[in-house]
Design a protein around this motif. Structure first.
Motif, PDB file in Angstrom:
ATOM      1  N   LEU A 142      24.817  15.431  28.022  1.00 48.41           N
ATOM      2  CA  LEU A 142      26.153  15.686  28.012  1.00 48.41           C
ATOM      3  C   LEU A 142      27.034  14.951  27.173  1.00 48.41           C
ATOM      4  O   LEU A 142      27.776  15.557  26.688  1.00 48.41           O
ATOM      5  CB  LEU A 142      26.567  15.078  29.551  1.00 48.41           C
ATOM      6  CG  LEU A 142      28.120  15.319  29.834  1.00 48.41           C
ATOM      7  CD1 LEU A 142      28.239  16.878  29.684  1.00 48.41           C
ATOM      8  CD2 LEU A 142      28.374  14.953  31.427  1.00 48.41           C
ATOM      9  N   ALA A 143      26.732  13.683  26.869  1.00 51.81           N
ATOM     10  CA  ALA A 143      27.273  12.925  25.545  1.00 51.81           C
ATOM     11  C   ALA A 143      27.341  13.606  24.477  1.00 51.81           C
ATOM     12  O   ALA A 143      28.261  13.845  23.532  1.00 51.81           O
ATOM     13  CB  ALA A 143      26.949  11.772  25.585  1.00 51.81           C
ATOM     14  N   ALA A 144      26.005  14.323  23.916  1.00 52.19           N
ATOM     15  CA  ALA A 144      26.011  15.004  22.620  1.00 52.19           C
ATOM     16  C   ALA A 144      26.794  16.343  22.945  1.00 52.19           C
ATOM     17  O   ALA A 144      27.461  16.835  21.870  1.00 52.19           O
ATOM     18  CB  ALA A 144      24.371  15.451  22.466  1.00 52.19           C
ATOM     19  N   TRP A 145      26.986  16.964  23.833  1.00 50.97           N
ATOM     20  CA  TRP A 145      27.596  18.202  24.264  1.00 50.97           C
ATOM     21  C   TRP A 145      28.916  18.074  23.991  1.00 50.97           C
ATOM     22  O   TRP A 145      29.715  18.879  23.221  1.00 50.97           O
ATOM     23  CB  TRP A 145      27.184  18.943  25.442  1.00 50.97           C
ATOM     24  CG  TRP A 145      25.934  19.757  25.163  1.00 50.97           C
ATOM     25  CD1 TRP A 145      24.682  19.665  25.279  1.00 50.97           C
ATOM     26  CD2 TRP A 145      25.575  20.985  24.206  1.00 50.97           C
ATOM     27  NE1 TRP A 145      23.682  20.482  24.970  1.00 50.97           N
ATOM     28  CE2 TRP A 145      24.262  21.480  24.532  1.00 50.97           C
ATOM     29  CE3 TRP A 145      26.489  21.734  23.804  1.00 50.97           C
ATOM     30  CZ2 TRP A 145      23.906  22.496  23.547  1.00 50.97           C
ATOM     31  CZ3 TRP A 145      26.156  22.913  23.072  1.00 50.97           C
ATOM     32  CH2 TRP A 145      24.851  23.365  23.031  1.00 50.97           C
ATOM     33  N   ARG A 146      29.414  16.956  24.742  1.00 50.40           N
ATOM     34  CA  ARG A 146      30.873  16.545  24.464  1.00 50.40           C
ATOM     35  C   ARG A 146      31.208  16.260  23.184  1.00 50.40           C
ATOM     36  O   ARG A 146      32.303  16.634  22.793  1.00 50.40           O
ATOM     37  CB  ARG A 146      31.221  15.268  25.128  1.00 50.40           C
ATOM     38  CG  ARG A 146      31.279  15.633  26.723  1.00 50.40           C
ATOM     39  CD  ARG A 146      31.583  14.220  27.386  1.00 50.40           C
ATOM     40  NE  ARG A 146      31.836  14.451  28.866  1.00 50.40           N
ATOM     41  CZ  ARG A 146      31.960  13.454  29.984  1.00 50.40           C
ATOM     42  NH1 ARG A 146      31.661  12.129  29.498  1.00 50.40           N
ATOM     43  NH2 ARG A 146      32.382  13.709  31.129  1.00 50.40           N
ATOM     44  N   GLN A 147      30.432  15.494  22.439  1.00 49.86           N
ATOM     45  CA  GLN A 147      30.665  15.209  20.885  1.00 49.86           C
ATOM     46  C   GLN A 147      30.711  16.713  19.980  1.00 49.86           C
ATOM     47  O   GLN A 147      31.880  16.815  19.359  1.00 49.86           O
ATOM     48  CB  GLN A 147      29.452  14.291  20.322  1.00 49.86           C
ATOM     49  CG  GLN A 147      29.916  13.868  19.050  1.00 49.86           C
ATOM     50  CD  GLN A 147      28.917  14.588  17.848  1.00 49.86           C
ATOM     51  OE1 GLN A 147      27.865  15.284  18.096  1.00 49.86           O
ATOM     52  NE2 GLN A 147      29.180  14.194  16.748  1.00 49.86           N
ATOM     53  N   LYS A 148      29.950  17.645  20.175  1.00 52.96           N
ATOM     54  CA  LYS A 148      30.209  19.095  19.832  1.00 52.96           C
ATOM     55  C   LYS A 148      31.595  19.720  20.095  1.00 52.96           C
ATOM     56  O   LYS A 148      31.948  20.206  19.106  1.00 52.96           O
ATOM     57  CB  LYS A 148      28.980  19.913  20.169  1.00 52.96           C
ATOM     58  CG  LYS A 148      27.602  19.505  19.739  1.00 52.96           C
ATOM     59  CD  LYS A 148      27.670  19.580  18.254  1.00 52.96           C
ATOM     60  CE  LYS A 148      26.371  18.858  17.657  1.00 52.96           C
ATOM     61  NZ  LYS A 148      26.592  18.797  16.000  1.00 52.96           N
ATOM     62  N   VAL A 149      32.091  19.530  21.399  1.00 50.05           N
ATOM     63  CA  VAL A 149      33.092  20.077  21.667  1.00 50.05           C
ATOM     64  C   VAL A 149      34.310  19.201  20.897  1.00 50.05           C
ATOM     65  O   VAL A 149      35.156  19.991  20.437  1.00 50.05           O
ATOM     66  CB  VAL A 149      33.466  20.139  23.128  1.00 50.05           C
ATOM     67  CG1 VAL A 149      34.874  20.498  23.443  1.00 50.05           C
ATOM     68  CG2 VAL A 149      32.434  20.856  23.933  1.00 50.05           C
ATOM     69  N   GLU A 150      34.050  17.946  20.837  1.00 54.70           N
ATOM     70  CA  GLU A 150      35.286  17.025  20.214  1.00 54.70           C
ATOM     71  C   GLU A 150      35.203  17.404  18.848  1.00 54.70           C
ATOM     72  O   GLU A 150      36.588  17.748  18.409  1.00 54.70           O
ATOM     73  CB  GLU A 150      34.991  15.662  20.397  1.00 54.70           C
ATOM     74  CG  GLU A 150      36.007  14.792  20.188  1.00 54.70           C
ATOM     75  CD  GLU A 150      35.845  13.398  20.374  1.00 54.70           C
ATOM     76  OE1 GLU A 150      36.785  12.424  20.172  1.00 54.70           O
ATOM     77  OE2 GLU A 150      34.783  12.970  21.181  1.00 54.70           O
ATOM     78  N   VAL A 151      34.029  17.868  18.062  1.00 52.88           N
ATOM     79  CA  VAL A 151      34.152  18.139  16.745  1.00 52.88           C
ATOM     80  C   VAL A 151      34.910  19.396  16.406  1.00 52.88           C
ATOM     81  O   VAL A 151      36.010  19.465  15.404  1.00 52.88           O
ATOM     82  CB  VAL A 151      32.845  18.198  15.994  1.00 52.88           C
ATOM     83  CG1 VAL A 151      32.594  18.939  14.792  1.00 52.88           C
ATOM     84  CG2 VAL A 151      32.416  16.675  16.058  1.00 52.88           C
ATOM     85  N   GLN A 152      34.463  20.481  17.285  1.00 48.78           N
ATOM     86  CA  GLN A 152      35.157  21.663  17.189  1.00 48.78           C
ATOM     87  C   GLN A 152      36.629  21.554  17.540  1.00 48.78           C
ATOM     88  O   GLN A 152      37.461  22.328  16.828  1.00 48.78           O
ATOM     89  CB  GLN A 152      34.548  22.676  18.218  1.00 48.78           C
ATOM     90  CG  GLN A 152      33.157  22.889  17.953  1.00 48.78           C
ATOM     91  CD  GLN A 152      33.000  23.502  16.604  1.00 48.78           C
ATOM     92  OE1 GLN A 152      33.754  24.557  15.883  1.00 48.78           O
ATOM     93  NE2 GLN A 152      31.907  22.952  15.920  1.00 48.78           N
ATOM     94  N   LEU A 153      37.083  20.911  18.660  1.00 49.37           N
ATOM     95  CA  LEU A 153      38.356  20.742  18.826  1.00 49.37           C
ATOM     96  C   LEU A 153      39.272  20.040  17.701  1.00 49.37           C
ATOM     97  O   LEU A 153      40.542  20.559  17.188  1.00 49.37           O
ATOM     98  CB  LEU A 153      38.946  19.755  20.080  1.00 49.37           C
ATOM     99  CG  LEU A 153      38.274  20.632  21.460  1.00 49.37           C
ATOM    100  CD1 LEU A 153      38.303  19.677  22.455  1.00 49.37           C
ATOM    101  CD2 LEU A 153      39.241  21.815  21.457  1.00 49.37           C
TER     102      LEU A 153
END
Length: 133
Positions: free
Chosen positions: A15-26
């Motif tokens: 989950l932390a890794a996927w959140r990081q992916k979302v944060e980078v895209q944002l």
């Protein structure tokens, strides 16, 4: 060896890794609201499915558009004082590697700031050539 150590770590921290992916895209978004509120938006995503849904709302396919998952500081020990990835811990704390790094950087000592482990799973998207600033 590392692959078998990473699997339980990846499952625990997915989950932390996927959140990081979302944060980078944002952070790279053309929408000012997304750039300014990336952390709070990401912090409210409490499941991998919600991360996938959010990435899809940005026009991405989370099954192919993400080139890898990334994990940080895997050399450290967990709260139970067990190394997260013993092979990484052994490598990061190696006196041989520390000496080699100090020779290459022409300095008397080195200090590990952070490790970053890239987990490229079967089916992940391509990784374009780039340079991190």
């Amino acid at each position: 060896q590392l692959r078998f150590e990473l699997i339980p770590h990846a499952a625990k921290h997915a989950l932390a890794a996927w959140r990081q992916k979302v944060e980078v895209q944002l952070a790279d978004s053309s929408e000012p609201y997304h750039r300014q509120n990336a952390w709070s938006i990401t912090n409210n995503l409490d499941s991998i499915e919600k991360c996938h849904d959010f990435l899809e709302s940005l026009g991405m396919d989370p099954t192919t558009d993400l080139p890898f998952l990334q994990y940080f500081n895997t050399w450290r020990t967990s709260s139970s004082n067990v190394p997260v990835c013993p092979t990484v811990t052994e490598s990061c704390l190696s006196q041989y590697l520390a000496h080699t790094a100090s020779v290459l950087m022409d300095c008397s000592s080195v200090r590990l700031y952070q490790d970053s482990l890239f987990h490229k799973r079967p089916g992940d998207g391509w990784t374009p050539w780039h340079s991190d600033a």
